[in-house]
Design a protein around this motif. Structure first.
Motif, PDB file in Angstrom:
ATOM      1  N   GLY A   1      -1.344 -10.686   3.971  1.00 21.25           N
ATOM      2  CA  GLY A   1      -0.769 -11.801   4.695  1.00 21.25           C
ATOM      3  C   GLY A   1      -1.558 -12.287   5.905  1.00 21.25           C
TER       4      GLY A   1
ATOM      5  N   MET B   1       3.856  -9.174   9.705  1.00 27.23           N
ATOM      6  CA  MET B   1       5.014  -9.484   9.330  1.00 27.23           C
ATOM      7  C   MET B   1       4.971 -10.599   8.008  1.00 27.23           C
ATOM      8  N   ALA B   2       3.886 -11.233   7.909  1.00 31.92           N
ATOM      9  CA  ALA B   2       3.772 -12.265   6.688  1.00 31.92           C
ATOM     10  C   ALA B   2       3.533 -11.202   5.383  1.00 31.92           C
TER      11      ALA B   2
ATOM     12  N   TYR C   1       4.535  -7.841   5.188  1.00 35.54           N
ATOM     13  CA  TYR C   1       5.911  -7.286   4.678  1.00 35.54           C
ATOM     14  C   TYR C   1       6.892  -8.180   4.049  1.00 35.54           C
ATOM     15  N   ARG C   2       6.824  -9.480   4.525  1.00 37.98           N
ATOM     16  CA  ARG C   2       7.928 -10.257   3.735  1.00 37.98           C
ATOM     17  C   ARG C   2       7.486 -10.430   2.203  1.00 37.98           C
ATOM     18  N   LYS C   3       6.403 -10.268   1.848  1.00 40.25           N
ATOM     19  CA  LYS C   3       6.059 -10.261   0.301  1.00 40.25           C
ATOM     20  C   LYS C   3       5.984  -8.861  -0.182  1.00 40.25           C
ATOM     21  N   SER C   4       6.790  -7.902   0.471  1.00 42.30           N
ATOM     22  CA  SER C   4       6.519  -6.354   0.103  1.00 42.30           C
ATOM     23  C   SER C   4       7.007  -6.206  -1.278  1.00 42.30           C
TER      24      SER C   4
END
Length: 264
Positions: free
Chosen positions: A135, A139-140, A142-145
């Protein structure tokens, strides 16, 4: 000696608590005689033999429900099925514990290496990595974890910030969760082999240092550039910061980190 035993005598004989015996009784496993006047329990030889069977199956880690079924409703086929299921569970637990041992050894190896080579510059080939997540920032990514944080693979992954030198600034261009190809070859944790492979053919300078992601990154990285140049190499302007171990007496944002600086 009386032919019957009191609950306290049974507890001492088998090295278990009276509460455990009462619990087995509550679950319908033991059925001692109970004096209606004083509610004292009396254990006969058949109760003792039954308790021996209960404790045997408990040492096999069978559940109380499974033990009740075996002792009161079971047959050999049912027992065989229960044992087969339990054996599979135990084997899975053993594999999990083996993995934990590997992770402990890997972490201890990281500690030893940090203590032995802190601040040293080592020129080496850039490692090959599987890119599990990528990402623009933490945060970017982690949102696609995709639940990677809850998986066994996460503990041997690397959280890597990617930075580039732009004019007089050092800015973050990406954040990745990587699995070193060498680690995958050893642990065999990667189920999705379609993950892109980040494989740099160039050399890199590798430095182990204490890094604070809240402080001025340029001020922390520039001295490393100077060390690399003193080795006779020129940094390409890309910096990979792998957050290895969080150990700090003063600031939770301090990490012992692996810095990889591609060079030419």
């Amino acid at each position: 000696m009386s032919e019957n035993f009191k609950i306290s005598e049974i507890a001492r004989l088998f090295g278990i608590s009276s509460d455990t015996l009462r619990f087995y009784e509550k679950k319908g496993l033991l059925k001692p005689s109970v004096n209606e006047l004083n509610h004292y329990r009396s254990y006969e030889l058949t109760d003792i033999n039954l308790l021996i069977d209960i404790l045997f199956y408990r040492r096999l880690d069978l559940s109380l429900q499974d033990i009740h079924t075996i002792l009161y409703q079971g047959d050999l086929d049912q027992l065989q099925q229960t044992l087969t299921i339990k054996e599979a569970e135990i084997k899975a637990q053993i594999e999990e514990q083996k993995l934990i041992l590997k992770k402990l050894a890997l972490t201890a190896q990281n500690v030893d290496e940090i203590k032995a080579a802190m601040g040293d510059v080592k020129i080496q080939p850039m490692p090959a990595y599987y890119v599990l997540l990528r990402g623009k920032n933490e945060m970017a990514a982690y949102r696609k974890s995709k639940r990677i944080f809850a998986s066994d693979i996460f503990d041997v992954c690397q959280l890597v910030g990617v930075y580039h030198q732009q004019n007089d600034l050092i800015v973050q261009s990406a954040f990745m969760i990587l699995l070193e190809k060498q680690m995958e070859d050893e642990f065999h944790l990667l189920k999705d082999k379609t993950c892109p492979l980040l494989e740099e053919t160039e050399l890199c300078a590798r430095i182990l240092m204490k890094f604070n992601d809240h402080k001025d990154i340029k001020a922390q990285v520039e001295p490393l550039f100077q060390k690399v140049k003193q080795k006779g190499y020129q940094p390409t302007g890309t910096i990979y910061i792998n957050y290895m171990l969080a150990v700090s007496e003063t600031d939770a944002s301090e990490y012992y980190s692996e810095i990889l600086i591609p060079v030419k």
